[in-house]
Design an enzyme around this catalytic site. Structure first.
Site, PDB file in Angstrom:
ATOM      1  N   PHE A  93       0.848  -1.187   0.000  1.00  0.00           N
ATOM      2  CA  PHE A  93       0.000   0.000   0.000  1.00  0.00           C
ATOM      3  C   PHE A  93       0.892   1.248   0.000  1.00  0.00           C
ATOM      4  O   PHE A  93       1.814   1.343   0.819  1.00  0.00           O
ATOM      5  CB  PHE A  93      -0.928  -0.004   1.216  1.00  0.00           C
ATOM      6  CG  PHE A  93      -1.960   1.082   1.137  1.00  0.00           C
ATOM      7  CD1 PHE A  93      -2.938   1.052   0.151  1.00  0.00           C
ATOM      8  CD2 PHE A  93      -1.944   2.150   2.019  1.00  0.00           C
ATOM      9  CE1 PHE A  93      -3.886   2.064   0.049  1.00  0.00           C
ATOM     10  CE2 PHE A  93      -2.883   3.162   1.929  1.00  0.00           C
ATOM     11  CZ  PHE A  93      -3.862   3.114   0.943  1.00  0.00           C
ATOM     12  N   ASP A 152       2.100  -5.835   7.590  1.00  0.00           N
ATOM     13  CA  ASP A 152       0.898  -5.000   7.605  1.00  0.00           C
ATOM     14  C   ASP A 152      -0.310  -5.902   7.359  1.00  0.00           C
ATOM     15  O   ASP A 152      -0.393  -6.578   6.326  1.00  0.00           O
ATOM     16  CB  ASP A 152       1.028  -3.924   6.517  1.00  0.00           C
ATOM     17  CG  ASP A 152      -0.161  -2.964   6.498  1.00  0.00           C
ATOM     18  OD1 ASP A 152      -1.242  -3.331   6.985  1.00  0.00           O
ATOM     19  OD2 ASP A 152       0.004  -1.843   5.981  1.00  0.00           O
ATOM     20  N   TYR A 181     -11.091  -0.579  10.511  1.00  0.00           N
ATOM     21  CA  TYR A 181     -12.342  -0.103   9.886  1.00  0.00           C
ATOM     22  C   TYR A 181     -12.705  -0.884   8.635  1.00  0.00           C
ATOM     23  O   TYR A 181     -13.716  -0.585   8.023  1.00  0.00           O
ATOM     24  CB  TYR A 181     -12.302   1.406   9.603  1.00  0.00           C
ATOM     25  CG  TYR A 181     -11.099   1.938   8.850  1.00  0.00           C
ATOM     26  CD1 TYR A 181     -10.972   1.747   7.485  1.00  0.00           C
ATOM     27  CD2 TYR A 181     -10.119   2.663   9.504  1.00  0.00           C
ATOM     28  CE1 TYR A 181      -9.880   2.239   6.797  1.00  0.00           C
ATOM     29  CE2 TYR A 181      -9.019   3.170   8.828  1.00  0.00           C
ATOM     30  CZ  TYR A 181      -8.909   2.951   7.478  1.00  0.00           C
ATOM     31  OH  TYR A 181      -7.824   3.455   6.797  1.00  0.00           O
ATOM     32  N   LYS A 182     -11.873  -1.846   8.268  1.00  0.00           N
ATOM     33  CA  LYS A 182     -12.195  -2.680   7.109  1.00  0.00           C
ATOM     34  C   LYS A 182     -12.961  -3.918   7.603  1.00  0.00           C
ATOM     35  O   LYS A 182     -14.119  -3.810   8.000  1.00  0.00           O
ATOM     36  CB  LYS A 182     -10.902  -3.062   6.379  1.00  0.00           C
ATOM     37  CG  LYS A 182     -10.138  -1.850   5.818  1.00  0.00           C
ATOM     38  CD  LYS A 182      -8.824  -2.292   5.175  1.00  0.00           C
ATOM     39  CE  LYS A 182      -8.005  -1.114   4.695  1.00  0.00           C
ATOM     40  NZ  LYS A 182      -8.595  -0.450   3.514  1.00  0.00           N
ATOM     41  N   ARG A 199     -12.707  -3.105  -7.625  1.00  0.00           N
ATOM     42  CA  ARG A 199     -12.389  -3.986  -6.498  1.00  0.00           C
ATOM     43  C   ARG A 199     -13.662  -4.349  -5.743  1.00  0.00           C
ATOM     44  O   ARG A 199     -14.491  -3.480  -5.454  1.00  0.00           O
ATOM     45  CB  ARG A 199     -11.390  -3.284  -5.569  1.00  0.00           C
ATOM     46  CG  ARG A 199     -10.829  -4.196  -4.494  1.00  0.00           C
ATOM     47  CD  ARG A 199      -9.727  -3.507  -3.709  1.00  0.00           C
ATOM     48  NE  ARG A 199     -10.237  -2.358  -2.954  1.00  0.00           N
ATOM     49  CZ  ARG A 199      -9.563  -1.748  -1.984  1.00  0.00           C
ATOM     50  NH1 ARG A 199      -8.329  -2.147  -1.669  1.00  0.00           N
ATOM     51  NH2 ARG A 199     -10.078  -0.729  -1.345  1.00  0.00           N
TER      52      ARG A 199
END
Lengths: 411, 411
Positions: A125, A196, A221-222, A370
């Site tokens: 990321f 990560d 939060y995912k 996605r």
């Protein structure tokens, strides 16, 4: 090819099916973006209302003790620890994921001072890469980020590497790096490993202790459904907690924060990886969201996600292949996380059209749509119906009609 | 000595008196701890409910645009800018105050690379000192924190100083440093200035541009009433925004965050001082809280606070002097912030007794009772009544009676 009736039969046999009742699912929406922002657990509404009206509104400053605000970061860390394969006491909830990358990266570099290379991959990321670049530039002493192709990471581990920094599940290709192999080779060469877990926590089975990983950070939060921008977490292996020191410290990491001493003395254990005060309203929403996981087996979650990813891909290719739809990344679903990226030359416009039809995914530059599969609240029939919408949008070129898009904007 | 009738008359003439109606004030409580956690604006309840139920619960990922989540940090920064004497576009809301100290301190040191001294004072809030110690230790190249007595700061500014880091209002003595004099001398000697506004924002009139300060950070959950742990803010003088780079960067500070480029390119202006995603529920509460200030004149607020601090001190000394109560710090209320610390050898126990009587202040080691005066919702009669309670607790040695304390614990 699977039929809708078969998808429905799979839902009826699904041991996770009843979990969806613990969430608020917007009417008529198929939400395949839980990998970006998870949907709201019903318990979060109740908890936030209490945090606002009782804890802040009435009990005010006394809530630090009375409602456990002080203890929340470590207590919540323990709830996450089980899901990511960590031991109790080795995870703390605090700050954003990029800030936690900075903490553990600075700690790792300070622990391995004779080496200058931060090894990562070009699929990581971007913010993780930015943190490394920013820190290396600040240090201004030869430290450098070396970002190789994802498949070259293992080969690139050598005796000049201070730390290997890898996101286990790639945010686009969904490829799972083999963290055991990477860590084993890194340790053999004297390098530390940062993992990560942004697209792993709540998605794939935990592996931190099993893979002997040194540091990890992750997002809440995912897949963990903690609410928009809910604080991130940081893990440090027990053998390193008292042997490392991040560059970024503050009073919440002090051994005695309320002694207000003039000299920093780091607390024992993972506590030191806290810095300042956390946003309590967001913390309380996350705490309620984590309780949803108490009876969940990550192996069961991952098995369902793999099936959903495979089913979505096969249906999408069969129904939409003629429109140039193509899977991005590996076809081996046993080595992937819980989302699927499809390539299409008009991905941005197509995604806008899908959103107007209440199928929510996201666009990732340059040409990817996605779709995330979150087994706690996404059903097999959702997967089936999502492909129906995708096919309809492509068959009828709905993405190419601005008037239709304007009329059907989600309001 | 002032009477209760006179205090009531002052309330009747107070142009800020009607502001209290915009807050939830717990029944029967005199709250003199708004300098630690401000009370809840009524608008915050409504805003957080909306953020939870509509923004997160229904609109989910689309809320980033639809409900302005992306724009919030800069938009809220502008609301704060007016209160602290900054220009629009020079303040951003993000992260915790300690993290923001780290950002600006690292940026200042990188901007002034030939000097090694971080000058601060022993009265500074410990976490600011910890941040400096942690960064200096990490840099490991001779950088050092030099903390002198508060009254020695001006004298200690010399040509070896890279940056002067001062909290304008001391968290114990309430002394206001003369930031104009400090900044003027610092600049004359080639040093940069960081000003911590934790106990200034919403308490004393803004001075950043007027005093030509280079960097500032501050807190939003104290006088600004943003809610427990609401995100902090950071200010960088316009002349330095594009000329500095913090060690801690992330995708929210990138010029094009959603291009997902592999290389960090800092955004123009203050944007670069953001790092990662912010906790939206806490952000929305803060945004509602900031709107309460839209029609408020900081000069009026500060004038009232000064009167309240003086009145409290005079009454407390007159009524409680015989119990060893003594003002901590200067008696010149024109050079103080908006709280008062009283010394007493049994401060911890006395504060517990006050809290049991619903007078809320806080204890600060080693021997201080701290009382904050927040003119938006504290009245002159509150001040009068607070001293009555203090006198009763001391006259009757209520702090010395564990049974009474247990029975009267705030529940």
């Amino acid at each position: 090819m699977i039929t809708r009736a078969e998808a429905l039969a799979m839902d009826n046999a699904d041991q996770l099916a009843q979990k969806a009742a613990e969430f608020i699912l917007p009417e008529g929406v198929i939400y395949l973006d839980g990998n970006s922002l998870g949907v709201m657990p019903k318990a979060a509404i109740v908890r936030v209302k209490h945090a606002v009206e009782v804890e802040w509104g009435q009990d005010l400053i006394t809530s630090w003790n009375k409602h456990g605000w002080f203890q929340a970061p470590l207590k919540m860390g323990d709830k996450i620890a089980r899901l990511i394969g960590a031991e109790p006491g080795s995870v703390v909830v605090a700050d954003s994921i990029s800030i936690n990358v900075f903490k553990v990266l600075s700690a790792a570099l300070a622990k391995n001072p004779t080496r200058k290379v931060i090894l990562s991959d070009t699929g990581n990321f971007p913010s993780d890469l930015y943190v490394a670049q920013g820190l290396a530039q600040f240090m201004n002493d030869g430290h450098v980020l070396r970002a190789v192709a994802p498949e070259q990471v293992l080969n690139a581990i050598g005796d000049d590497v201070a730390v290997v920094m890898i996101t286990e599940v790639d945010y686009r290709s969904a490829q799972r790096h083999d963290m055991k192999a990477i860590t084993s080779k890194a340790h053999a060469h004297g390098a530390l490993v940062i993992c990560d877990l942004a697209h792993s926590a709540g998605a794939v089975p935990g592996l931190l202790m099993d893979a002997d990983i040194d540091f990890a950070i992750g997002c809440t939060y995912k897949y963990l459904n903690g609410g928009p921008g809910s604080p991130a977490f940081v893990f440090v292996h027990p053998r390193l907690q008292n042997e490392t020191m991040p560059a970024l410290v503050g009073w919440w990491g002090h051994a005695k924060p309320f002694a207000f001493e003039g000299q920093f003395t780091g607390a024992a254990g993972i506590t030191k990886y806290q810095c300042g005060t956390q946003p309590i309203l967001s913390m309380q929403a996350l705490d309620a969201a984590l309780d949803v996981w108490a009876d969940v087996d990550m192996d069961v979650v991952y098995a369902k996600a793999q099936k959903q990813c495979a089913m979505f891909t096969e249906l999408a290719e069969a129904r939409c292949g003629r429109h140039g739809i193509k899977l991005f990344g590996s076809r081996d679903f046993s080595k992937r996380g819980s989302h699927v990226c499809l390539e299409h030359e008009q991905s941005y416009a197509v995604m806008q059209a899908l959103i107007s039809r209440k199928l929510i995914g996201d666009f990732r530059a340059p040409n990817l749509m996605r779709f995330g599969f979150t087994p706690l609240y996404v059903s097999y029939t959702d997967v089936y119906d999502a492909v129906e919408i995708l096919a309809d949008v492509l068959d009828n070129r709905i993405w190419d009609n601005p008037k239709f898009l304007a009329q059907n904007a989600v309001t």
